[in-house]
Structures are given as structure tokens and as C-alpha cells.
Design an enzyme around this catalytic site. Structure first.
Site, mmCIF file in Angstrom:
data_model
loop_
_atom_site.group_PDB
_atom_site.id
_atom_site.type_symbol
_atom_site.label_atom_id
_atom_site.label_comp_id
_atom_site.label_asym_id
_atom_site.label_seq_id
_atom_site.Cartn_x
_atom_site.Cartn_y
_atom_site.Cartn_z
ATOM 1 N N ASP A 82 0.852 -1.202 0.000
ATOM 2 C CA ASP A 82 0.000 0.000 0.000
ATOM 3 C C ASP A 82 0.887 1.252 0.000
ATOM 4 O OD1 ASP A 82 -2.282 1.936 1.111
ATOM 5 O OD2 ASP A 82 -3.295 0.044 0.637
ATOM 6 N N ASP A 83 0.396 2.322 0.558
ATOM 7 C CA ASP A 83 1.065 3.631 0.532
ATOM 8 C C ASP A 83 2.478 3.552 1.146
ATOM 9 O OD1 ASP A 83 1.420 6.357 0.206
ATOM 10 O OD2 ASP A 83 -0.435 6.911 1.228
ATOM 11 N N LYS A 158 -3.891 -0.655 -6.666
ATOM 12 C CA LYS A 158 -4.927 -0.006 -5.852
ATOM 13 C C LYS A 158 -4.754 1.490 -6.053
ATOM 14 C CE LYS A 158 -6.190 0.895 -1.015
ATOM 15 N NZ LYS A 158 -5.970 0.474 0.388
ATOM 16 N N ASP A 160 -5.941 5.212 -5.254
ATOM 17 C CA ASP A 160 -6.602 5.970 -4.195
ATOM 18 C C ASP A 160 -7.106 7.323 -4.713
ATOM 19 O OD1 ASP A 160 -7.452 6.515 -1.574
ATOM 20 O OD2 ASP A 160 -5.581 5.818 -0.683
ATOM 21 N N TRP A 194 -13.437 5.528 -2.180
ATOM 22 C CA TRP A 194 -14.222 5.596 -0.940
ATOM 23 C C TRP A 194 -15.742 5.704 -1.179
ATOM 24 C CZ3 TRP A 194 -10.974 10.545 -0.395
ATOM 25 C CH2 TRP A 194 -9.612 10.209 -0.326
ATOM 26 N N GLY A 195 -16.198 5.208 -2.336
ATOM 27 C CA GLY A 195 -17.628 5.254 -2.626
ATOM 28 C C GLY A 195 -18.122 6.608 -3.106
ATOM 29 N N ARG A 212 -13.995 0.492 -3.983
ATOM 30 C CA ARG A 212 -14.353 0.756 -2.594
ATOM 31 C C ARG A 212 -15.721 1.444 -2.554
ATOM 32 N NH1 ARG A 212 -10.107 1.615 1.080
ATOM 33 N NH2 ARG A 212 -11.525 2.993 2.201
ATOM 34 N N ASP A 216 -12.567 4.358 5.189
ATOM 35 C CA ASP A 216 -11.663 3.303 5.663
ATOM 36 C C ASP A 216 -12.232 2.505 6.841
ATOM 37 O OD1 ASP A 216 -10.030 4.455 3.821
ATOM 38 O OD2 ASP A 216 -8.355 4.796 5.194
HETATM 39 C C1 GLA Z 1 -6.643 5.833 2.084
HETATM 40 C C2 GLA Z 1 -7.177 4.468 1.683
HETATM 41 C C3 GLA Z 1 -6.587 3.415 2.592
HETATM 42 C C4 GLA Z 1 -5.068 3.435 2.494
HETATM 43 C C5 GLA Z 1 -4.543 4.827 2.820
HETATM 44 C C6 GLA Z 1 -3.057 4.963 2.530
HETATM 45 O O1 GLA Z 1 -7.078 6.201 3.361
HETATM 46 O O2 GLA Z 1 -8.576 4.447 1.737
HETATM 47 O O3 GLA Z 1 -7.081 2.127 2.271
HETATM 48 O O4 GLA Z 1 -4.681 3.050 1.194
HETATM 49 O O5 GLA Z 1 -5.213 5.829 2.046
HETATM 50 O O6 GLA Z 1 -2.577 6.246 2.805
#
Ligand code: GLA
Length: 338
Positions: A82-83, A158, A160, A194-195, A212, A216
Site C-alpha cells: 500500500d502507501d 490499488k 486511491d 471511498w464510494g 471501494r 476506511d
Molecule cells: C486511504 C485508503 C486506505 C489506504 C490509505 C493509505 O485512506 O482508503 O485504504 O490506502 O489511504 O494512505
């Protein structure tokens, strides 16, 4: 009708018959690659447990653990970074580069390591100027970034939504879908906005495989039940190859009891959610593994009988959720949310 009970958290007798309606599939449209996937993605992602505290040793050790614990055998194949994997600047050619202390050997070496174990490697960026953690991201760099990832052997992105400059989501996510398609490599495209802006409508059109549906997840029961409730009404947008994503799993991270872990996992499976583990697999307990490797529950997740699971009876704290199975049976969760 044969009823397969996934989870009985109540002393209820399974003396009911559930008939689940099958929504008409969303209108077909020309689907760019990567597009549809054979079943919800199963694997692991670094964020829920580790945040930015990641490095190449963690990713490699996690790949090893997926093999040694039997999780690979159960179907978990994606290892997703991820990040925070990237350096704070691009290189002289404008390419993202690995963080110098977290990934000194480079991402391609990690991909090779993961692939040698029969697994796939996922990576992360944002459809914005910076990631959520403040690292360089891919808005207006889609083509070069997709090419970079393809050259490293990346199998999943993924993508974002942080620092998006207020630009339309459909355009931002289409630019990356087109760039992934242009690489010629099959890279599963996970949309993480995030929808917002109806990703269940634009996701499939821009090459996404899942999207998504919410903000979160956190490692507590209130978060799990809140996310669950937010899935209601979205059932028609999932179809074979394209899935709603209620966020990654918190099973085994310590904030849920074992009963809550079982409920969280069973419901996510029934929702045809991607099953992305979010815990530390290097020290996973036998009781957590027994949840994650439950073959019947995994079979419910991976099967497509015409719909994701949905709430079919609501008596306050006691609920019944069900999903049709392709053999004509139904999977049922008897859920005591109290
Ligand atoms: C957002 C995403 C998380 C994660 C963070 C990383 O909040 O929704 O799932 O990937 O960024 O910074």
C-alpha cells in the site's frame, strides 16, 4: 432448497427457506482491460496493520508466510504493497522510484521474489498529485507510472483518491485504466475512491475490477457493522467479474474478538468482497488461520450465483444474510450483531 449455513452465531434453527432475487446485470458496455476478474481477489495488503511502517523484508516475509501457513493453498495469491513504498521525488526521467531505505533493492526484486513463490504483487498510488501519506502520486503521470509498474512485473494497482484537485473522478480513473490497458500487461485495477461519485457506475467502464464503497475500515466492531450497513442497496452493481469492495479485513489485528472475527469474515465473504487480509501473517495465530482458511466460507466468496449476499431478514440485533450459489443452493449467515 439446500441451505448451507456459513455461520450460526445464534441458537436459531435453520428452518427457513431463503429465496434471493437475482438482479438484472448492469448494462453491458465495452470493457477495457484489465476489467473483469474470475472471482473476488484474495490476498494481503500492508495498510491495515502496518501503515507506512513497511519495507522489502516485510513484504518478502509475508510472501513466505502465505506459503508456509497454507494461505496460498487456500487461494490467497496477491501480496499488495500500500502507501509509502515510493521515494519523495521522481527520478530525472519523471518516473516514480522506490523509497531508498524501505525498498533499497527496488520493487522489481520484490516482484521477482513474490512471483517465484507462485504469488502476485500489487502496488498503490493515488489519482491525485500526492498519495494520502504525501508521496508523489499519479495524476497526469498515468502513462509513465503504468509503464513503470508493468516493467517491474506488477499484477494489481490499488488507486486511491487523495489530493485529487477536485477533478472529475471518472476522468481521473479512466486515464489510469487506459494507461494500464496500454501496457499490455494484465494488471488488476482496484478503484479506491471511498464510494464517492458512484464508482459502481463508472468503475467497470474505466477498466476497474472492484471499487471501494466506503471510507476506511478500523479495527473495531462499530466500524465493521457500519461498513456492513453501508453495503445495503449496492447489491445490483456487483456482477460476475466486478465487485463492490467494503474495504480490507481486520481479522486477527486484535481489535475484534474471535466471534467478531468470524462474523466479519463470513459477512465479507457473503458480500463477494475482495478478501484482502490486513494482519501480520508472520505471527498469525492458529485460531486466526482457522477463520481465514475456512474452505466452505472461501467457496461462498469465490462462487457466483447471480448476486452478492444481502440482508433478507432484520429483527434488530438478529439478522439473516444470504447469497445465492451457482448450484442453486443458498449460503446463509445468521448474524447476532449485538
Ligand atoms: C486511504 C485508503 C486506505 C489506504 C490509505 C493509505 O485512506 O482508503 O485504504 O490506502 O489511504 O494512505
Amino acid at each position: 432448497m439446500k441451505i448451507r449455513s456459513v455461520l450460526t452465531m445464534l441458537g436459531l434453527a435453520a428452518a427457513f427457506v431463503v429465496v434471493v432475487g437475482r438482479p438484472a446485470p448492469a448494462a453491458a458496455s465495452a470493457t477495457p482491460a484489465p476489467g473483469p476478474i474470475s472471482a473476488p481477489v484474495m490476498g494481503w495488503n500492508s495498510w491495515n496493520r502496518f501503515g507506512c511502517n513497511i519495507d522489502e523484508n516485510l513484504i518478502k516475509a509475508t510472501a513466505d508466510a502465505i506459503v508456509s501457513t497454507g494461505l496460498r493453498e487456500s487461494g490467497y495469491t496477491y501480496v499488495n504493497i500500500d502507501d509509502c513504498w515510493m521515494a519523495s521525488t521522481r527520478d530525472a526521467q519523471g518516473r516514480l522510484q522506490p523509497h531508498p531505505t524501505r525498498f533499497p533493492g527496488g520493487i522489481k526484486a520484490v516482484a521477482d521474489y513474490v512471483h517465484a513463490r507462485g504469488l502476485k504483487l500489487g502496488i498503490y498510488s493515488s489519482a491525485g498529485t500526492l498519495t494520502c501519506a504525501g508521496f508523489p502520486a499519479s495524476l497526469d503521470h498515468e502513462v509513465v507510472d503504468a509503464q513503470t509498474w508493468a516493467s517491474w512485473g506488477i499484477d494489481l494497482l490499488k488507486y486511491d483518491n487523495c489530493n485529487n484537485q477536485g477533478r472529475p473522478a471518472r476522468e481521473r480513473y479512466k486515464a489510469m485504466g487506459d494507461a494500464l490497458t496500454a501496457t499490455g500487461r494484465h494488471i488488476v485495477y482496484s478503484i479506491c475512491n471511498w464510494g464517492l461519485d458512484d464508482p459502481w457506475l463508472f468503475g467497470p467502464e474505466v477498466g476497474g475490477s472492484y471499487w471501494r464503497t466506503t471510507g476506511d475500515i478500523s479495527d473495531n466492531w462499530a466500524s465493521v457493522t457500519s461498513l456492513l450497513d453501508q453495503q445495503r442497496g449496492l447489491e445490483p452493481f456487483a456482477r460476475k467479474g466486478f465487485y463492490n469492495d467494503p474495504d480490507m479485513l481486520e481479522v486477527g489485528n486484535g481489535g475484534l474478538t474471535q466471534t467478531e472475527n468470524i462474523a466479519h469474515f463470513s459477512l465479507w465473504a457473503l458480500l463477494s468482497s475482495p478478501l484482502l487480509l490486513g494482519n501480520d501473517l508472520r505471527s498469525v495465530s492458529a485460531s486466526t488461520l482457522s477463520v481465514l482458511r475456512n474452505a466452505d466460507v472461501l467457496a461462498v466468496n469465490q462462487d457466483w450465483g447471480g448476486s452478492q449476499g444481502r440482508l433478507v431478514a432484520d429483527n434488530g440485533d438478529t439478522e439473516v444474510w444470504a447469497k445465492p450459489m451457482s448450484d442453486g443452493s443458498a449460503a446463509v449467515v445468521l448474524f447476532n450483531r449485538g
